[in-house]
Design a protein around this motif. Structure first.
Motif, PDB file in Angstrom:
ATOM      1  N   ARG A  67       0.830  -1.216   0.000  1.00  0.00           N
ATOM      2  CA  ARG A  67       0.000   0.000   0.000  1.00  0.00           C
ATOM      3  C   ARG A  67       0.861   1.262   0.000  1.00  0.00           C
ATOM      4  N   VAL A  68       1.889   1.310   0.847  1.00  0.00           N
ATOM      5  CA  VAL A  68       2.694   2.532   0.913  1.00  0.00           C
ATOM      6  C   VAL A  68       3.678   2.625  -0.245  1.00  0.00           C
ATOM      7  N   ILE A  69       4.143   1.487  -0.762  1.00  0.00           N
ATOM      8  CA  ILE A  69       5.014   1.540  -1.935  1.00  0.00           C
ATOM      9  C   ILE A  69       4.254   2.109  -3.135  1.00  0.00           C
ATOM     10  N   SER A  70       2.950   1.886  -3.175  1.00  0.00           N
ATOM     11  CA  SER A  70       2.149   2.318  -4.332  1.00  0.00           C
ATOM     12  C   SER A  70       2.072   3.837  -4.469  1.00  0.00           C
ATOM     13  N   ILE A  71       2.469   4.575  -3.423  1.00  0.00           N
ATOM     14  CA  ILE A  71       2.541   6.039  -3.506  1.00  0.00           C
ATOM     15  C   ILE A  71       4.006   6.401  -3.702  1.00  0.00           C
ATOM     16  N   GLU A  72       4.397   6.748  -4.916  1.00  0.00           N
ATOM     17  CA  GLU A  72       5.798   7.052  -5.179  1.00  0.00           C
ATOM     18  C   GLU A  72       6.186   8.371  -4.508  1.00  0.00           C
ATOM     19  N   THR A  73       7.313   8.359  -3.788  1.00  0.00           N
ATOM     20  CA  THR A  73       7.693   9.519  -2.978  1.00  0.00           C
ATOM     21  C   THR A  73       9.162   9.903  -3.172  1.00  0.00           C
ATOM     22  N   PRO A  74       9.564  10.280  -4.381  1.00  0.00           N
ATOM     23  CA  PRO A  74      10.937  10.788  -4.530  1.00  0.00           C
ATOM     24  C   PRO A  74      11.129  12.041  -3.681  1.00  0.00           C
ATOM     25  N   ALA A 134       2.909  10.858   3.028  1.00  0.00           N
ATOM     26  CA  ALA A 134       2.674  11.090   4.453  1.00  0.00           C
ATOM     27  C   ALA A 134       1.200  10.919   4.793  1.00  0.00           C
ATOM     28  N   ALA A 135       0.317  11.413   3.921  1.00  0.00           N
ATOM     29  CA  ALA A 135      -1.124  11.271   4.164  1.00  0.00           C
ATOM     30  C   ALA A 135      -1.533   9.802   4.175  1.00  0.00           C
ATOM     31  N   GLU A 136      -0.936   9.004   3.284  1.00  0.00           N
ATOM     32  CA  GLU A 136      -1.246   7.578   3.255  1.00  0.00           C
ATOM     33  C   GLU A 136      -0.747   6.894   4.527  1.00  0.00           C
ATOM     34  N   PHE A 137       0.431   7.267   4.977  1.00  0.00           N
ATOM     35  CA  PHE A 137       0.951   6.712   6.219  1.00  0.00           C
ATOM     36  C   PHE A 137       0.091   7.128   7.409  1.00  0.00           C
ATOM     37  N   ALA A 138      -0.366   8.366   7.406  1.00  0.00           N
ATOM     38  CA  ALA A 138      -1.222   8.828   8.506  1.00  0.00           C
ATOM     39  C   ALA A 138      -2.509   8.018   8.552  1.00  0.00           C
ATOM     40  N   ASP A 139      -3.096   7.756   7.381  1.00  0.00           N
ATOM     41  CA  ASP A 139      -4.304   6.916   7.336  1.00  0.00           C
ATOM     42  C   ASP A 139      -4.012   5.518   7.869  1.00  0.00           C
ATOM     43  N   LEU A 140      -2.890   4.964   7.447  1.00  0.00           N
ATOM     44  CA  LEU A 140      -2.525   3.609   7.861  1.00  0.00           C
ATOM     45  C   LEU A 140      -2.321   3.537   9.375  1.00  0.00           C
ATOM     46  N   ILE A 141      -1.603   4.500   9.923  1.00  0.00           N
ATOM     47  CA  ILE A 141      -1.377   4.519  11.374  1.00  0.00           C
ATOM     48  C   ILE A 141      -2.697   4.619  12.126  1.00  0.00           C
ATOM     49  N   GLU A 142      -3.574   5.475  11.653  1.00  0.00           N
ATOM     50  CA  GLU A 142      -4.868   5.626  12.326  1.00  0.00           C
ATOM     51  C   GLU A 142      -5.676   4.333  12.266  1.00  0.00           C
ATOM     52  N   ARG A 156      -4.522   1.234  11.993  1.00  0.00           N
ATOM     53  CA  ARG A 156      -3.908   0.141  12.760  1.00  0.00           C
ATOM     54  C   ARG A 156      -3.842   0.426  14.260  1.00  0.00           C
ATOM     55  N   LEU A 157      -3.668   1.701  14.633  1.00  0.00           N
ATOM     56  CA  LEU A 157      -3.435   2.033  16.042  1.00  0.00           C
ATOM     57  C   LEU A 157      -4.566   2.815  16.692  1.00  0.00           C
ATOM     58  N   GLY A 158      -5.527   3.241  15.887  1.00  0.00           N
ATOM     59  CA  GLY A 158      -6.690   3.930  16.445  1.00  0.00           C
ATOM     60  C   GLY A 158      -6.458   5.378  16.806  1.00  0.00           C
ATOM     61  N   VAL A 159      -5.357   5.946  16.397  1.00  0.00           N
ATOM     62  CA  VAL A 159      -5.070   7.352  16.671  1.00  0.00           C
ATOM     63  C   VAL A 159      -4.314   7.921  15.483  1.00  0.00           C
ATOM     64  N   ARG A 160      -4.616   9.169  15.134  1.00  0.00           N
ATOM     65  CA  ARG A 160      -3.987   9.773  13.955  1.00  0.00           C
ATOM     66  C   ARG A 160      -2.774  10.588  14.374  1.00  0.00           C
ATOM     67  N   PRO A 161      -1.660  10.429  13.676  1.00  0.00           N
ATOM     68  CA  PRO A 161      -0.469  11.218  14.011  1.00  0.00           C
ATOM     69  C   PRO A 161      -0.635  12.676  13.602  1.00  0.00           C
ATOM     70  N   GLU A 162       0.174  13.529  14.208  1.00  0.00           N
ATOM     71  CA  GLU A 162       0.249  14.927  13.784  1.00  0.00           C
ATOM     72  C   GLU A 162       0.943  15.005  12.430  1.00  0.00           C
ATOM     73  N   THR A 163       0.503  15.939  11.616  1.00  0.00           N
ATOM     74  CA  THR A 163       1.186  16.250  10.363  1.00  0.00           C
ATOM     75  C   THR A 163       1.954  17.543  10.562  1.00  0.00           C
ATOM     76  N   LEU A 164       3.255  17.488  10.346  1.00  0.00           N
ATOM     77  CA  LEU A 164       4.128  18.634  10.562  1.00  0.00           C
ATOM     78  C   LEU A 164       4.801  18.999   9.243  1.00  0.00           C
ATOM     79  N   VAL A 165       4.633  20.227   8.800  1.00  0.00           N
ATOM     80  CA  VAL A 165       5.307  20.706   7.596  1.00  0.00           C
ATOM     81  C   VAL A 165       6.433  21.633   8.028  1.00  0.00           C
ATOM     82  N   ILE A 166       7.645  21.225   7.770  1.00  0.00           N
ATOM     83  CA  ILE A 166       8.827  21.993   8.140  1.00  0.00           C
ATOM     84  C   ILE A 166       9.554  22.345   6.849  1.00  0.00           C
ATOM     85  N   GLY A 167       9.784  23.637   6.645  1.00  0.00           N
ATOM     86  CA  GLY A 167      10.277  24.052   5.340  1.00  0.00           C
ATOM     87  C   GLY A 167       9.203  23.724   4.325  1.00  0.00           C
ATOM     88  N   GLU A 168       9.514  22.856   3.393  1.00  0.00           N
ATOM     89  CA  GLU A 168       8.522  22.415   2.413  1.00  0.00           C
ATOM     90  C   GLU A 168       8.193  20.936   2.552  1.00  0.00           C
TER      91      GLU A 168
END
Length: 389
Positions: free
Chosen positions: A27-34, A45-53, A55-67
């Motif tokens: 699932r995560v490999i299917s989103i190419e992320t160069p 990151a959005a796909e990983f956030a969905d996956l974490i939520e 599997r673990l029942g809680v959504r991680p924070e999304t942090l944008v630093i620089g770009e």
């Protein structure tokens, strides 16, 4: 203090979870992320956030630093991110070196017990293992047993962690352990890594017609050739220091004395003292041709991960492996760097190479060994519980 884990149950849970782990890796490999495509990294990151939520029942924070987009998940009311609040930090990244379109010619596949696909080894398998090891502890001990755990998933590791390094250090500072989910060839854990430095050397001369009046020019290529030799000579095999001129460019036309040339330098050192020696030498480069000038940019990127920062955790990895009834890991020192270099330099005990067993980082033969995923996930879960206690 968390209740003691049941080693047998942990190994069984990891084996039972394998089909789901493999599906999540695909699932995560299917989103190419160069790494240099910030929008693609944000999608990953959005796909990983969905996956974490999920599997673990809680959504991680999304942090944008620089770009660059990163994820952070903290467990426990006391884990507020202040110094010393996190006890264990799982360090992951989801950016890869592979350009868009790689999936079209290298789709995810499993054949003869080998998982292939861009980023499967470096390091998407390890990142997914982080999630499932946490889930296994959550199911066996309860969510409260995870107090003090932080999971990081960053988006710029492959280009030097320019935006994420401060985040990683701040999150890990004062922790009992930083577990880095980079992959490992032949299953060995990484107990030392060289530090890295990167430079760009620009030589400026003066253009002139190469046939009519070459004596009026200052040949940047000739100067560059001299400086390449000087730089290459800074390596020290006995000290384990490599200084390698890599990419170079220069000149304009075939009948013009070149007015400018550049070359890049990749430096790997086992100790801070060696990094500083080479840094000083490169910055002190002196032109040999009258009229030529030299400018140096770049510098030290990651400090070394020295064995003194890994030894205690490696001993614990051997011990929990015995408890789990799985093979004890070997420890190796490697030339490549990771985000573990940052955590170790900040004084945090660090153990690296806890992700996939396989080979081929950044290479066409990249792969992970499927039957090693469950025991390595179980070991990670046991190490987390060990250090949270």
């Amino acid at each position: 203090m968390p209740a003691p884990i049941d080693p047998t149950a942990l190994v069984t849970a990891a084996q039972t979870a394998l089909p789901q782990i493999l599906a999540d890796i695909e699932r995560v490999i299917s989103i190419e992320t160069p790494s240099d495509d910030k929008e693609a990294v944000a999608r990953g990151a959005a796909e990983f956030a969905d996956l974490i939520e999920e599997r673990l029942g809680v959504r991680p924070e999304t942090l944008v630093i620089g770009e660059t987009t990163h994820l952070r998940l903290r467990f426990g009311a006391d884990n507020d991110g202040s110094e010393g609040s996190a006890k264990v930090v799982l360090v992951n990244h989801q950016d890869t070196v592979w350009p868009h379109g790689t999936l079209e010619r290298k789709p995810v596949e499993i054949e003869d017990g080998v998982l292939r696909g861009p980023g499967c080894f470096d390091m998407l398998t390890g990142a997914v293992m982080s999630i499932h090891a946490t889930r296994m502890l959550q199911e066996q001990l309860g969510t409260s047993a995870l107090d003090g755990l932080t999971i990081l998933v960053t988006g710029d590791e492959e280009i030097g962690s320019t935006d994420s390094s401060d985040l990683i250090v701040a999150e890990a500072k004062g922790a009992n352990a930083a577990f880095v989910m980079e992959a490992s060839a032949h299953g060995a854990l990484k107990v030392a890594r060289k530090g890295t430095s990167d430079y760009r050397v620009t030589v400026t001369g003066r253009a002139a017609h190469s046939g009519l009046e070459p004596e009026k020019g200052v040949n940047a290529l000739v100067e560059l050739a001299h400086q390449v030799q000087v730089v290459a000579g800074l390596g020290d095999e006995e000290a384990g220091t490599t200084v390698v001129p890599t990419k170079f460019a220069g000149g304009t036309t075939t009948n013009t004395v070149p007015a400018e040339g550049t070359f890049a330098v990749d430096v790997r050192c086992r100790t801070v003292a060696e990094q500083e020696r080479v840094d000083a030498a490169i910055r002190a480069l002196t032109p040999q041709l009258p009229g030529a000038t030299i400018a140096v940019t770049g510098g030290i990127n990651r400090p070394p991960l020295e064995n003194s920062m890994t030894a205690g955790l490696f001993e614990r990895a051997v011990a929990v492996s015995a408890d789990l009834g799985i093979d004890a890991p070997e420890g190796v020192a490697v030339g490549g760097a990771s985000d573990g270099n940052f955590t170790a330099a900040a004084g945090v005990p660090t153990l690296d190479g806890l992700g996939a067993d396989g080979d081929g980082a950044h290479a066409e033969h990249e792969h992970a060994i499927v039957d090693q995923i469950p025991p390595r996930t179980a070991r990670l879960a046991a190490l987390i519980a060990d250090q949270l206690g």
